[in-house]
Structure formats: structure tokens, C-alpha cells
Write a protein that holds these residues in place. Structure first.
Motif, mmCIF file in Angstrom:
data_model
loop_
_atom_site.group_PDB
_atom_site.id
_atom_site.type_symbol
_atom_site.label_atom_id
_atom_site.label_comp_id
_atom_site.label_asym_id
_atom_site.label_seq_id
_atom_site.Cartn_x
_atom_site.Cartn_y
_atom_site.Cartn_z
ATOM 1 N N GLU A 81 0.985 -1.182 0.043
ATOM 2 C CA GLU A 81 0.358 0.455 -0.059
ATOM 3 C C GLU A 81 1.133 1.027 -0.006
ATOM 4 O O GLU A 81 0.719 2.139 -0.964
ATOM 5 C CB GLU A 81 -0.652 -0.143 1.488
ATOM 6 N N TYR A 103 -3.238 -3.167 -8.028
ATOM 7 C CA TYR A 103 -4.878 -3.977 -7.447
ATOM 8 C C TYR A 103 -5.784 -4.877 -8.224
ATOM 9 O O TYR A 103 -6.423 -5.446 -7.403
ATOM 10 C CB TYR A 103 -5.740 -2.364 -8.120
ATOM 11 N N CYS A 106 -4.814 -7.262 -5.578
ATOM 12 C CA CYS A 106 -5.851 -7.503 -4.112
ATOM 13 C C CYS A 106 -6.742 -7.425 -4.583
ATOM 14 O O CYS A 106 -7.301 -8.304 -3.606
ATOM 15 C CB CYS A 106 -5.598 -5.849 -4.177
ATOM 16 N N GLU A 117 -5.492 -1.548 2.288
ATOM 17 C CA GLU A 117 -5.154 -1.740 0.603
ATOM 18 C C GLU A 117 -5.277 -1.227 -0.154
ATOM 19 O O GLU A 117 -4.627 -0.189 -1.221
ATOM 20 C CB GLU A 117 -4.479 -3.431 1.208
ATOM 21 N N ILE A 121 -4.856 1.463 -2.809
ATOM 22 C CA ILE A 121 -4.060 1.547 -3.666
ATOM 23 C C ILE A 121 -4.413 2.007 -4.493
ATOM 24 O O ILE A 121 -4.748 3.139 -5.990
ATOM 25 C CB ILE A 121 -3.996 0.097 -4.448
#
Length: 243
Positions: A81, A103, A106, A117, A121
Motif C-alpha cells: 500500500e 490493485y 489485491c 490496502e 491503492i
């Protein structure tokens, strides 16, 4: 000088005190310290890497680009992050695509979108011009009436903002409250509702669930001419970004 810089870099891991002094000294040294910090990153633990990112951010030397991009694949979510946010705050050329990949990774890990996070992002993608938040007309208009240094929207208009966002299929994740007093801004506590969204539900359900919780929050939230609210929301496309 090289030996001294290397010693400072190793101190970045020591959270008991030396790290903070080493961080300040490396920032004072500036660009001359950047190559050694980049070389020393693999030897640092989580705390040291986070502190190194702070140094990169302060010194603003574009040579840190490859190191920050590598940190986007760290095993630690906070390191990922902070690396994304540093790339954005430094306006590093070519950072948008690596941050976009971070991303997507994630989301593939099924990290809830309201965790820090993905939130960090998304902010980075927005700053890099790779994400355009949906801001309905009424919400935009209410924000525009606030002084430039005010952190958000007038809290007395919170209910209108909630309904405007929900009517445009936006999901509110959480809201922060701020008070502006004599030119100073500080955070204040909102209602402790502790609500969580069911991310397995349909988008339409998420919109209405977040509307209901947010309206309840608005009914109990601090209000006043000096109180502002900063909601964070996402669009359906934030869960299904283009590849």
C-alpha cells in the motif's frame, strides 16, 4: 560517507528509536543516499522497508521508481500500500500500470474493498490519473461550496450526500469526521456502528446496505457549521477493473 549511509540504512529496522533518527538523517543527506537505500532494501524487514518508503517520499528522487515497483509485490500488505501511494505522490512516470496490477492482485486475494490496502491503492490510481471516481452532480456541488482547506463536505448535508451517492449506484465504505476550529483541523469520532458489508452480495444489495448504515450513521453523527464529513465510496467498476 558510504559506510555511514549503510549504517543508517541498517538502523531503519530498529523501531525502538534509532530508526527515526536514521530516517531524518537520510532525508537530510537527500539524493546521495538513494542508491544505497535501494541496494539495502532486500536486507530490511517490514518496518525498515516502510521507513525507507518514507525516505523515498521525502527525498522525491525518481531513481526510487524500480524499487517502489518491486515493493508492490511484497508479502506485506502495508508495504504494498505505501509503495503504491509513494509512486502516486511522487508522480512517478509509468507507475500507473504497475499500480493497476497491484490493485488487481489485491482483488484476486479477495481483500475486502474497505480495508486499508485497496483503499490506499485506489487513491494512488486516482492520483496517477488511472481511476476516475464517480462524483454525482449534487455531491460535487455541495463539495464545491466548502472552503478549499476544509476536509470534506458540510456534515449538515451528510444525508443528502448519502442518498445522492446511493441513487447513482455508489457504495459508501466509511466516513471520517473533522472539525475546523480557528484555522486548525482535527479528526473527531463518529458513531461507533461497526458495520461491515457482505461482499458476496449483489452490487444492488451492497448499495442499499451501505445507504442504510450510512443514514443511521448520519442520524447519530456530530453536526455543526464547523464539522465536515469525508465519505469514501466506490463504483461497481472498482471491483471489476479493466485488464
Amino acid at each position: 560517507m558510504t559506510t555511514h549511509i549503510e549504517r543508517l540504512i541498517q538502523q531503519l529496522d530498529d523501531s525502538t528509536g534509532p530508526s527515526y533518527d536514521a530516517r531524518a538523517e537520510l532525508i537530510d543527506i537527500g539524493s546521495d543516499a538513494i542508491p544505497a537505500i535501494i541496494d539495502g532494501l532486500p536486507s530490511l524487514d517490514r518496518f525498515g522497508q516502510l521507513t525507507a518508503i518514507e525516505v523515498f517520499d521525502e527525498v522525491a528522487d525518481p531513481r526510487c521508481r524500480p524499487a517502489l515497483i518491486t515493493l508492490l509485490e511484497s508479502e506485506d500488505s502495508t508495504v504494498r500500500e505505501w509503495a503504491a501511494m509513494a509512486l502516486a505522490s511522487l508522480k512517478i512516470d509509468g507507475a500507473a500500470e504497475p499500480v493497476r496490477r497491484a490493485y488487481r492482485a489485491c482483488l484476486e486475494r479477495a481483500t475486502p474493498p474497505d480495508w486499508t490496502e485497496p483503499s490506499g491503492i485506489r487513491w494512488a490510481l486516482t492520483e496517477l490519473g488511472a481511476r476516475t471516481p464517480v462524483v454525482p452532480a449534487l455531491t460535487a456541488r455541495l463539495r464545491a461550496t466548502v472552503a478549499d482547506d476544509a476536509p470534506g463536505w458540510p456534515s449538515v448535508r451528510f444525508t443528502e450526500i448519502i442518498n445522492d451517492l446511493a441513487d447513482h449506484a455508489q457504495v459508501i465504505l466509511y466516513s471520517q469526521f473533522w472539525r475546523v476550529d480557528a484555522g486548525s483541523t482535527y479528526g473527531i469520532s463518529g458513531p461507533a456502528l461497526g458495520w461491515e458489508l457482505d461482499w458476496t452480495a449483489s452490487w444492488e444489495h451492497l448499495v442499499e446496505e451501505s445507504r442504510s448504515w450510512s443514514l443511521l450513521e448520519a442520524s447519530e453523527a456530530p453536526a455543526g457549521d464547523d464539522v465536515f464529513v469525508a465519505p469514501t465510496w466506490i463504483d461497481r467498476t472498482d471491483l471489476h477493473p479493466e485488464r
